[in-house]
Design a protein around this motif. Structure first.
Motif, PDB file in Angstrom:
ATOM      1  N   HIS A   1       9.373   9.155 -14.059  1.00 43.05           N
ATOM      2  CA  HIS A   1      10.767   9.351 -14.173  1.00 43.05           C
ATOM      3  C   HIS A   1      11.344   8.590 -15.780  1.00 43.05           C
TER       4      HIS A   1
ATOM      5  N   LYS B   1      13.750   6.878 -16.218  1.00 43.54           N
ATOM      6  CA  LYS B   1      14.413   5.522 -16.157  1.00 43.54           C
ATOM      7  C   LYS B   1      13.131   4.667 -15.829  1.00 43.54           C
ATOM      8  N   LYS B   2      13.369   3.334 -16.455  1.00 41.18           N
ATOM      9  CA  LYS B   2      11.968   2.638 -16.140  1.00 41.18           C
ATOM     10  C   LYS B   2      12.271   1.821 -14.930  1.00 41.18           C
TER      11      LYS B   2
END
Length: 949
Positions: free
Chosen positions: A293, A295-296
């Motif tokens: 993904h 987003k970290k």
């Protein structure tokens, strides 16, 4: 612009008064015709939008006693709400009990449409009052003091009641948010669990359609998972499967983040129920997808969930099929990179990758994805030393994977395993039964629990004819009772393709089928057990020499055998025995100085760390059951002797000595005395074909091994014993020099103020000292003095003859010798005590003067005095080099005999040889000839003596 006209709701006191009145009188009240709102509604709206949100507003609201009437209002609102539907609400909060089954829970509530039909929406005024009151309470519970106050006032149960009775999304949203905030306190979290809120929150997950409401419910469940007990209770009450199903439905980004955060918390110390529900809910695939993904926060949470799931063996095969192996390996590789995170962030991934090695399907994926190289990198990393035992135990899973073993050997696993045997790396926590390999799935039966899939294994053994019936197989042989894989008899090649199900760290004994436990000898299985099992597997290869017969591997095995704090495993000695019995390993033992190392460590008791300085070791009990003693070392050397004296061994040794590299030739010459007992063989190789001279010439060259000089001294001593097995070479020459009972002194009558014999001559020293003498005795002592005192020189007519370059101490033994003294003790005068240098001493001066004055008898007497003082009982190996530096052939022979003496301590012998090599420097000829003469049993002492061999 004119300022806004103040209203009554701007006053906190007014709002609190309205709230208190409503709490005491009910939810009714007349409606204000101007605003079409009740005073309570205006007060709640003002509290939420102005007073509570202002700086310090929550604290003022709590200090003014606003929480008590607010909670009372919620109790009345809950009582005035619609009755819960029997189909949709579940049991009453006070009677909710956690489910006891670890299996997947049934859907806790009806479908959303059924829930809407069975739970009618509350009146609009009541719904608005609840919305505002719950919003105020949720905001207040963001502060710790308010959370404690709400718990003290009993505000949890009304919230659970509202959650059960009012099924409107907005009400459910704010109630879940308030419960989530309250759950941030451990005490409140326990009360929420006890009040039965979990099943109601789970029901909301399936019934609610609003994303905001779902986020609040998910957050509340996450906060309720604050301890292992609470996480287990949540999983047992079916909280995990709805979360996984929501995740699989591809929700919006905000809800996705909330879901992965909740699943991460619930999967800590992952229970069986959690793993089952997450797998049955279809969450494995979405989690693998979310590992990439953008987003970290989502990405890292998904990866850690996958790592946590690896603690449960039942889900690891499915996790591998979903691509989890590649994801975890990739993340661990990234974190170990130059820009990666620290060791603490790598720990859960290392544990997960090691657990994935317990199933065959995941081992294949891990091998193909480069996992072996990654595990080897961990073993080489000193910063990962705490994980080394876990990694080695994981590699045992590849015990019967020939391709993987070959790759691991090529990557250098064997020396790393040998280093693990006596390393200081600490043990990690043991895994539970649920982390066992799922290659043998556990069978749940109402009968007495049998370990792993023992019942299936027993049925298979009977069907294949390996056992006649169930009685032929002891339950003590179940895979839970022995370390996987159950090793075959070690001389045989392994045939089993699979591993047992249990952890590699728990078993302590090995059992064999058909034998009672009482008749089975226990074999220790400590933290070194996995490393020994892998080393044993490598030693069973047709030619294990390249990996196991190396200095590092042999040192690791010997250090474990001799230095283990507890009883060492017999497997280590069996590995050494197997290697020494393998003809393919003979040349490797010779090239690596392995035979010399076995003799030094096991027979002589000198480890590499003990050389050259003796290391202080803690006293350890010798383990009789293993026979760790010189006898065991001799047995291993005897195995090598059998190989060396076979036709194959003779050819191999001859080839090494005559055609090998210079290093191999020296190693062969050094090793031959240890492993050759046939005189015809060692005489041909060492004497006829120059092996001995090759070894001696290598002494003064750079050492090819840290223990080379120790090995060489021991080898020369052993060869001397082979050449002259009964002869005991004398350490001293036959010239008598009895220090305890000296001969009468013939020079003493000339001394003193009133000498018995009147001197007719005096010798004048450079110091001015006059020494009395008799001309006739002095002239007959040597040709030099005969020419000086009785010839045509001027000194023949002088009564005071000068002797230049002599100190009084060096001159006295000369005067004694001129007058016939032999063994009177005068030769001891110029000899310094042991520990003091001889070069530049009066002893060297006396020896030089004896040679200058042509007194060979005195030279011999002085040399014998030096030998007796510095090479006698009070001398040490450090004195040997000092004596050698005098450069006297007779003393060189004494040094060689002292060094190779049959009763000499091996360590002192080696230290003496070190001193001799240092003293010889580049002039190695005299040392080589002296050592050769001693080895061959030839007397040597005269100038120009040489020995042929």
């Amino acid at each position: 612009m004119a300022a806004a006209k103040p209203t009554l709701t701007d006053s906190l006191s007014f709002c609190l008064a309205q709230l208190t009145a409503a709490a005491g009188e009910g939810l009714g009240g007349g409606k204000d015709t101007a605003t079409n709102e009740t005073p309570l509604g205006r007060a709640l709206l003002a509290l939420r939008t102005r007073h509570v949100k202002a700086a310090g507003g929550i604290e003022r609201f709590r200090a003014r006693g606003g929480l008590r009437p607010l909670l009372a209002l919620l109790r009345r609102a809950a009582a005035a709400g619609p009755a819960p539907s029997q189909a949709g609400a579940g049991s009453a909060p006070s009677s909710v009990e956690p489910a006891t089954s670890a299996g997947p829970a049934p859907s806790p509530g009806p479908t959303p449409s059924a829930a809407a039909a069975s739970a009618p929406s509350p009146p609009a005024r009541l719904r608005k009052t609840l919305d505002l009151a719950l919003s105020i309470l949720a905001n207040c519970c963001t502060e710790g003091a308010c959370r404690a106050e709400v718990r003290r006032l009993g505000g949890i149960l009304p919230l659970v009641t509202i959650l059960q009775c009012v099924k409107t999304d907005s009400i459910q949203n704010r109630t879940a948010r308030a419960l989530g905030n309250l759950a941030m306190e451990p005490e409140s979290c326990g009360d929420i669990h006890s009040a039965g809120a979990v099943p109601l929150l789970v029901e909301s997950l399936t019934a609610c359609q609003d994303s905001q409401c779902l986020q609040s419910v998910v957050r509340a469940l996450r906060n309720l998972a604050d301890s292992p007990q609470h996480r287990l209770a949540l999983a047992q009450q079916g909280a995990v499967r709805p979360l996984a199903e929501l995740l699989a439905a591809a929700p919006d980004p905000a809800l996705t983040l909330a879901l992965v955060r909740a699943l991460l918390e619930l999967s800590r110390g992952c229970s069986r129920a959690c793993a089952e529900q997450l797998s049955l809910g279809g969450g494995l695939g979405p989690l693998v997808s979310l590992a990439s993904h953008p987003k970290k926060a989502v990405r890292e949470a998904a990866i850690l969930i996958l790592a946590n799931l690896c603690a449960q063996g039942l889900v690891r095969p499915a996790l591998g099929n979903a691509g989890g192996v590649e994801v975890l390996l990739g993340e661990l590789r990234r974190r170990r990179g130059p820009n990666g995170a620290g060791p603490a962030s790598q720990q859960p991934l290392v544990r997960a990758v090691c657990l994935l090695c317990r199933e065959a399907i995941n081992r294949a994926r891990l091998r193909d994805a480069g996992g072996l190289e990654l595990l080897m990198g961990l073993l080489r990393d000193p910063r990962a030393s705490a994980w080394h035992p876990r990694v080695v135990a994981a590699l045992v899973g590849f015990l019967y994977d020939t391709g993987a073993l070959g790759r691991l050997q090529a990557l250098g696993l064997v020396p790393l395993l040998a280093g693990q045997l006596c390393g200081d790396a600490g043990d990690e926590e043991e895994e539970g039964r649920e982390a066992a390999s799922w290659d043998f799935p556990e069978e749940r039966t109402p009968e007495r629990a049998e370990a792993g899939s023992f019942r299936s294994l027993r049925s298979w053994l009977i069907s294949e004819g390996y056992a006649a019936g169930p009685g032929d197989i002891s339950p003590d042989w179940s895979p839970e009772r022995c370390p996987p894989p159950p090793p075959p008899p070690e001389p045989a090649e392994p045939t089993s393709p699979t591993l047992g199900p249990t952890s590699l760290r728990t078993p302590r004994t090995l059992r064999t089928p058909g034998r009672s436990p009482a008749a089975t000898s226990e074999e220790p299985w400590g933290r070194e057990g996995p490393a020994l099992l892998l080393l044993s597997r490598f030693s069973q290869a047709p030619d294990p020499s390249g990996a196991l017969v190396t200095g590092s591997a042999l040192c690791g095995l010997l250090a474990y055998v001799t230095g283990s704090p507890g009883p060492p495993s017999p497997r280590a000695l069996r590995i050494l025995a197997r290697l020494t019995c393998n003809p393919a390993c003979l040349e490797a033992f010779v090239r690596s100085y392995g035979a010399a190392l076995l003799r030094a460590w096991l027979v002589l008791g000198v480890a590499p760390d003990d050389w050259p300085t003796l290391r202080a070791r803690p006293a350890r009990r010798q383990h009789r059951e293993l026979g760790v003693s010189p006898i065991r070392g001799e047995m291993l050397l005897q195995n090598l002797t059998v190989q060396a004296e076979s036709p194959f061994g003779v050819g191999a040794l001859t080839h090494l000595l005559l055609s090998g590299s210079p290093e191999d030739r020296v190693a062969c010459a050094l090793t031959l005395p240890f492993i050759c007992r046939k005189p015809s063989l060692w005489r041909r190789l060492l004497l006829d074909q120059g092996g001995l001279r090759l070894l001696l010439s290598a002494l003064t060259r750079p050492a090819p091994h840290p223990l080379f000089l120790f090995f060489a001294a021991d080898s020369l001593s052993c060869l001397q014993g082979l050449v002259s097995p009964t002869a005991i070479p004398a350490l001293l020459s036959p010239v008598p020099l009895d220090l305890d009972s000296p001969s009468p002194c013939l020079y003493e009558p000339l001394l003193g103020p009133a000498p018995i014999l009147a001197p007719d001559l005096h010798f004048l020293l450079d110091s001015g000292l006059r020494l009395p003498a008799r001309r006739a005795a002095s002239a007959t002592a040597s040709p030099f003095f005969r020419a000086l005192l009785a010839g045509s020189f001027a000194e023949a007519q002088m009564d005071l003859v000068p002797l230049r370059g002599l100190s009084p101490s060096a001159a006295r033994p000369i005067l004694h010798h001129l007058h016939g003294c032999r063994g009177c003790g005068a030769a001891l005068g110029p000899i310094p005590p042991p520990g003091q240098p001889l070069l530049g001493s009066e002893a060297e001066e006396a020896l030089e003067a004896a040679g200058r004055f042509l007194l060979p008898g005195l030279e011999e007497e002085l040399e014998e005095a030096v030998s007796r003082i510095h090479l006698g009982p009070h001398g040490g190996p450090e004195s040997v080099g000092e004596v050698f530096r005098l450069g006297r052939p007779r003393l060189v022979a004494h040094c060689a005999r002292w060094t190779l003496g049959p009763g000499q301590c091996p360590r002192k012998r080696a230290l003496a040889l070190v001193g001799l090599v240092e003293a010889a420097g580049e002039e190695a000829g005299p040392l080589t000839e002296a050592l050769l003469a001693v080895v061959m049993g030839v007397e040597m002492g005269g100038k120009g003596s040489s020995v042929d061999c």
